[in-house]
Write an enzyme that holds these catalytic residues in place. Structure first.
Site, mmCIF file in Angstrom:
data_model
loop_
_atom_site.group_PDB
_atom_site.id
_atom_site.type_symbol
_atom_site.label_atom_id
_atom_site.label_comp_id
_atom_site.label_asym_id
_atom_site.label_seq_id
_atom_site.Cartn_x
_atom_site.Cartn_y
_atom_site.Cartn_z
ATOM 1 C CE1 TYR A 1 3.378 -1.665 10.989
ATOM 2 C CE2 TYR A 1 1.289 -0.542 11.317
ATOM 3 C CZ TYR A 1 2.049 -1.478 10.644
ATOM 4 O OH TYR A 1 1.496 -2.219 9.633
ATOM 5 C CE1 TYR B 1 0.473 -0.789 6.426
ATOM 6 C CE2 TYR B 1 -0.104 -2.123 4.528
ATOM 7 C CZ TYR B 1 -0.158 -1.889 5.889
ATOM 8 O OH TYR B 1 -0.849 -2.751 6.693
#
Lengths: 327, 339
Positions: free
Chosen positions: B242, B292
């Site tokens: 991440y 994103y």
């Protein structure tokens, strides 16, 4: 004393006498159409059309020579500063009409519409004259600005040979200014943006109240004495719900920090230094560091808090460089 | 169906639109990107218990054109969440970049890490995006110098330390191994999956722990994922780590045991995140350079890596780690090949 309705009828009867009348004497241009004014106009509007500015290019163009921007039509007959003295001109019926409205309380004026049409391009040396007629006056209308009357005028522009070069219609509203609505008043005087408020609940309101009383408080377990920040209703070490508070001395050292540049939110000044401070009592706290250049902030730096009103309703414990040895 | 509590498209709204009739299971996972693998975790448990046979995990957001994440939080009913944010909003600490930067500053101080180390993450990730037609930064390389000269957002973070804001959506399907065997494309097998929240956990602002240079919640998730799968760090061939911000990649490398505490800097400088390196990572371009989508795009890249269909496919792909948001209660999984 006449009733308002009678006053309106009287006013409208008098208004009717203006419809169709010349607004005043012909408006004679003070100067012939000329390159200097054209260049100023083009500079102001960032218009780079060579037909207006470049003699050679203009000569080679379909125009065969320099021409003036058509939208300058009215500019050639504007009287300049003497416009502000035209009220004294007994022949100016448009001014007289406005004065009549003013006397009845319709003191506001706002231009609402303008249309122009062009018969031909004007060229340097042309002399322009405007002939304005009061074309119509509406009945009384309720508008967002207040109640009032629309006045339409039509101006015909002629050159030195009497030929029509263009026309313009112009509409103004003469109105009784209404009290501005609340939203408009706020726009007129926008409140200074403030920092975001804390949300207050059972678990934190007392801490913010403490600041208002000039104290930076730390929650303390009444059973085991553990200090905790941010506060919570139960001690995680001994599960006691009994607690009191300790007033911090406000001194500590910088454990970490950031310097905020983007995005910039109204109510804050940037670059904004946010510090994570290890208070000498042992808890950690987020706040701002003030009076220190962002480049001079470093981890381990000694700081002390001063409770300051950042606005009339919000006090914050802002940190500065420590000035004397802490206790 | 599972999604994020932050999602603005509710389950029955999606079901109506897609034409799904009987929904036997729906569930949401809180705390932003921490939910990325959490939604798969919920789905796996539902399938394992028989509560559902097939679960869709989705996340869609108008991160660019809709509500943005940097305008502060101060309205609404007084919840514990709002009281939490009240410790930060009045002081202007109100953006995800600023919360991460506070940890990053301390991490740099303790381990001698610099902005140049963060740049390594941005540059290596961008190399992958350049070859990914789905990536926002497809065909747009990033140099080390570009990173170092980009503007400061929240010191110590620069523009290219931050991910983009994206309008996008992703979904994946979790079902039984039997059912997956009939599907058109090969499935990835979930070998280990877990959620975790640490002690003194806050959402993005766990500043009050004795040390803030590591991620106790991700350490917890890592222990569980390795324990459930029976795998070790050396078994992991590639990863989707991440990467809403560059420093968080370093911390996770330490949490998952690819290097010791404070040594992630050497790991990333050794080219280990690139295709030829020890742990090819974020082969889609990550959130820094693909999009994103709160980590859901990373879940899908994890599946592609197992299938061998990534735009940047590493040679070895037996086991792929996929992680979720950092600084929040989070989640992770290791994917493997179907038997």
């Amino acid at each position: 004393m006449t009733s308002p309705r009678a006053t309106r009828e009287e006013l409208e009867r008098r208004l009717a006498t203006y419809v169709g009348a010349a607004a005043g004497p012909p408006e004679v241009g003070r100067d012939p159409v000329d390159g200097a004014l054209v260049r100023q106009w083009c500079d102001a509007l960032d218009d780079r059309n060579p037909a207006y500015l470049d003699e050679d290019a203009a000569r080679a163009s379909t125009h065969g020579g320099l021409v003036a921007p058509p939208a300058m039509l009215q500019a050639w007959v504007l009287p300049g500063i003497s416009m502000s003295r035209a009220a004294a001109d007994p022949e100016n019926r448009q001014r007289e009409l406005h004065a009549l409205f003013d006397a009845q309380g319709y003191t506001g004026v706002v231009a609402t519409n303008c249309e122009q049409a062009y018969d031909r391009y004007l060229r340097p040396g042309d002399r322009v004259t405007g002939h304005t007629v009061i074309e119509s006056i509406s009945g009384e209308k309720a508008t967002g600005l207040g109640s009032g009357y629309f006045i339409d005028t039509r101006t015909t522009f002629r050159d030195q040979h009497g030929g029509q070069v263009g026309w313009m219609t112009f509409r103004v509203l003469k109105f009784k200014p209404a009290a501005p609505p609340a939203a408009a008043r706020e726009r007129a005087a926008p409140p200074k943006p403030r920092r975001l408020r804390p949300a207050l609940g059972h678990d934190n309101a007392w801490w913010w109240d403490g600041l208002r009383c000039g104290e930076l408080l730390i929650q303390r377990c009444k059973s085991c004495g553990q200090l905790r920040h941010p506060p919570r209703p139960m001690c995680g070490a001994c599960q006691s719900t009994q607690w009191d508070t300790l007033a911090s001395g406000g001194r500590g050292s910088v454990y970490s920090f950031v310097v905020m540049h983007h995005p910039q939110v109204p109510g804050y000044e940037y670059p904004l230094v946010v510090v994570l401070v290890d208070l000498d009592e042992g808890t950690r706290l987020i706040s701002n560091l003030v009076g220190v250049a962002p480049g001079d902030v470093h981890i381990g730096m000694r700081v002390e808090a001063r409770i300051e009103d950042v606005d009339p309703e919000l006090a914050l414990p802002l940190f500065r460089r420590e000035t004397s040895a802490g206790g | 169906m599972t999604t994020f509590t932050l999602d603005t498209s509710d389950e029955i709204g999606v079901a109506r639109a897609v034409g799904i009739r009987d929904l036997t299971f729906f569930s949401r996972v809180p705390h932003g990107g921490g939910a990325a693998v959490g939604v798969v975790h919920q789905a796996a448990m539902a399938v394992a218990t028989g509560a559902a046979r097939t679960v869709v995990c989705y996340r869609a957001l108008n991160g660019r054109s809709g509500q943005r994440y940097s305008s502060g939080i101060s309205d609404g009913p007084t919840t514990s969440d709002l009281i939490h944010w009240s410790w930060y909003m009045p002081f202007g600490l109100m953006t995800p970049a600023s919360w991460v930067a506070m940890f990053a500053q301390r991490y740099m101080h303790e381990f001698g890490v610099t902005s140049r180390d963060f740049a390594q993450v941005a540059v290596s990730t961008r190399k992958h995006a350049v070859k990914n037609p789905r990536a926002f930064f497809h065909g747009k390389p990033l140099t080390f110098a570009d990173h170092q000269s980009s503007r400061l957002i929240v010191e110590p973070l620069r523009l290219y330390d931050c991910c983009q804001e994206t309008d996008g959506g992703c979904a994946c399907i979790v079902t039984t191994a039997d059912r997956a065997g009939d599907a058109r494309h090969p499935a990835a097998m979930i070998r280990g999956i877990a959620q975790g929240a640490g002690g003194d956990q806050e959402v993005m602002t766990s500043f009050y722990r004795p040390t803030i240079s590591s991620l106790p919640e991700m350490d917890l998730v890592a222990r569980q994922v390795y324990s459930i799968s029976g795998l070790r760090p050396e078994d992991v061939d590639a990863a989707v780590i991440y990467d809403a911000f560059t420093p968080i990649v370093l911390w996770q490398l330490e949490s998952f045991g690819f290097c010791a505490a404070g040594e992630a800097r050497d790991f990333v400088n050794g080219g280990n995140l690139e295709l030829s390196g020890r742990l090819p990572s974020n082969t889609h371009g990550g959130q820094l350079s693909e999009a994103y989508v709160h980590g859901m795009n990373g879940v899908n890249e994890g599946v592609r890596l197992i299938r061998g269909t990534s735009c940047n496919q590493p040679r070895r792909n037996d086991h792929v780690l996929v992680t979720a948001g950092v600084g929040v209660p989070t989640s992770a999984m290791i994917l493997g090949k179907a038997a």
